[in-house]
Design an enzyme around this catalytic site. Structure first.
Site, PDB file in Angstrom:
ATOM      1  CB  SER A   1       1.069   7.027   5.296  1.00 44.09           C
ATOM      2  OG  SER A   1      -0.080   6.687   6.005  1.00 44.09           O
TER       3      SER A   1
ATOM      4  CB  SER B   1      -5.214   8.216  14.368  1.00 45.87           C
ATOM      5  OG  SER B   1      -5.674   9.416  14.257  1.00 45.87           O
TER       6      SER B   1
ATOM      7  CB  SER C   1       2.768  -2.874   6.350  1.00 47.36           C
ATOM      8  OG  SER C   1       2.627  -2.151   7.440  1.00 47.36           O
TER       9      SER C   1
ATOM     10  CD  GLU D   1      -5.812   0.022   5.562  1.00 47.44           C
ATOM     11  OE1 GLU D   1      -4.516  -0.140   6.429  1.00 47.44           O
ATOM     12  OE2 GLU D   1      -6.386   0.970   5.309  1.00 47.44           O
TER      13      GLU D   1
ATOM     14  CD  GLN E   1      -2.962   1.082   2.464  1.00 48.86           C
ATOM     15  OE1 GLN E   1      -2.382   0.259   3.439  1.00 48.86           O
ATOM     16  NE2 GLN E   1      -3.976   1.975   2.526  1.00 48.86           N
ATOM     17  N   GLY E   2       0.547   2.200  -0.981  1.00 46.42           N
ATOM     18  CA  GLY E   2       1.352   3.465  -0.985  1.00 46.42           C
ATOM     19  C   GLY E   2       0.281   4.697  -0.835  1.00 46.42           C
TER      20      GLY E   2
END
Length: 399
Positions: free
Chosen positions: A124, A376, A156, A239, A121-122
């Site tokens: 952030s 968050s 990750s 997700e 995953q790209g």
């Protein structure tokens, strides 16, 4: 439904060795070998992506059958695939079925199921975490290609992947939530540099990724060009929501293991420990009910949507508390961890894992990140308040 459940149980019985307690009972080469063999067996049946259409490598299972599959595999302690399948299948593939053109589905989905294409995953960036719309990675047209320049962070499994789905700014003049596109970018090219980041656990499971004149084909866009924000929100729903079916089962197994640890340490009569364990029991039951509600929504044909934010908030806050209790039970032994650490990037240790100090301390350290990644807790509360409860939006600070 009973016959399908029996099919899954027969698959499990043929796969696992005698005395099976869950994959957490394996280490080293045996762990890796079983994981690869389990994924191959699932992929052969289309169960790596069970709800996908058969023509794309899935099994075309109904939502009710999907729930059965998740229940049986989770209870048996069998992984659903590789770690990167959470990105390629759980997030990207499900999102592509909603947004991508048929030719893109045919090109990518079967190869994701086979394991030929492994995704990371790209999203952030150093300046775009919770405020994802502030992303700065640029993708500019260059003939029949996109040319990418910029950086992604906290990716990750990028060191294990050969593709990445990337949110990129394709219109620098547009408003923050506009002018963004989701591109599929190959990682095995000269313009991509992957640098592992060492975490507090000592592992290097996530990475920063640099793009310097990296390229990808112009047609490798999920959804429409410059309208990728809605695509990204669909993906984030998957997700945050795809864990709601199996995570409560794992949290229950983890809490049962913690109760065993409490008894081993002779703390089962301690009133404070008993109170804290009882609180954890209530939270796990709440998560289980949330999972059942998610299953009901899936059976009704609904996508996770903003309800996924509530589940993500609940489990991540809970997991910080229960793992802190585990370290309190371990006492000073937690300062000198020994034995098998958890091999997982997030959530619990594997079913069947030993009650080693290294298992609990590594899961505890990973749980610190649970309230941050995938949005968050503050962001999740905002989504719940705004989209589920209809509360007024939080005032923006004066510039």
């Amino acid at each position: 439904m009973g016959s399908f459940r029996e099919q899954v149980r027969e698959f499990v019985a043929a796969l696992v060795p005698p005395g099976w307690r869950g994959i957490g009972g394996l280490e080293g080469d045996a762990y890796a070998e079983f994981r690869a063999r389990a994924r191959a067996g699932l992929a052969e049946r289309g169960w790596v992506a069970p709800a996908w259409p058969i023509e794309y490598g899935g099994a075309g299972l109904s939502p009710a059958e999907l729930v059965v599959l998740v229940e049986e595999l989770s209870t048996a302690g069998i992984p659903f695939g590789s770690d990167n399948d959470a990105f390629g299948i759980g997030m990207l593939g499900n999102t592509m079925l909603r947004w991508a053109k048929p030719e893109l589905l045919q090109q990518f989905l079967p190869r994701i199921v086979s394991g030929e294409y492994v995704f990371a995953q790209g999203f952030s960036e150093p300046g775009a975490g919770s405020d994802l719309a502030s992303l700065a990675l640029r993708a500019e047209p260059d003939g029949d290609r996109w040319r990418l320049n910029g950086q992604k962070l906290w990716s990750s499994g990028a060191h294990l992947a050969n593709w990445m789905f990337v949110l990129a700014r394709t219109d620098a003049e547009a408003a923050p939530h506009k002018g963004i596109s989701m591109l599929l970018v190959p990682l095995d090219q000269p313009g991509v540099e992957i640098r592992p980041i060492r975490s507090i656990t000592g592992g290097t499971d996530f990475n920063e990724v640099f793009f310097t004149d990296a390229t990808t084909d112009r047609e490798l866009v999920v959804g429409d060009v410059d309208r990728g924000w809605a695509v990204a929100m669909t993906l984030l729903g998957f997700e945050r929501g795809e864990t709601a079916l199996h995570a409560p089962i794992r949290f229950r197994a983890e809490l049962d293991r913690l109760v065993d640890l409490v008894r081993e340490r002779g703390l089962d009569t301690d009133p404070d420990v008993r109170r804290r364990v009882a609180w954890c029991h209530v939270q796990v039951e709440q998560l289980r009910c949330h999972g059942l509600r998610t299953a009901a929504h899936l059976i009704d044909g609904e996508e996770p949507g903003p309800r996924a934010a509530a589940f993500k908030l609940l489990w991540s806050e809970y997991h910080s508390v229960v793992t802190e209790l585990a370290l309190d039970v371990l006492g000073l032994d937690a300062l000198t961890p020994s034995g098998r650490p958890s091999p997982n990037w997030y959530h619990t240790d594997d079913p069947g894992a030993p009650n080693s100090t290294a298992s609990w301390t590594s899961v505890y350290l990973n749980s610190r990140a649970g309230t941050i990644y995938a949005g968050s807790s503050q962001i999740q509360r905002g989504i719940v308040g705004d989209l589920l409860l209809g509360l007024p939006k939080e005032p923006k600070p004066a510039r």
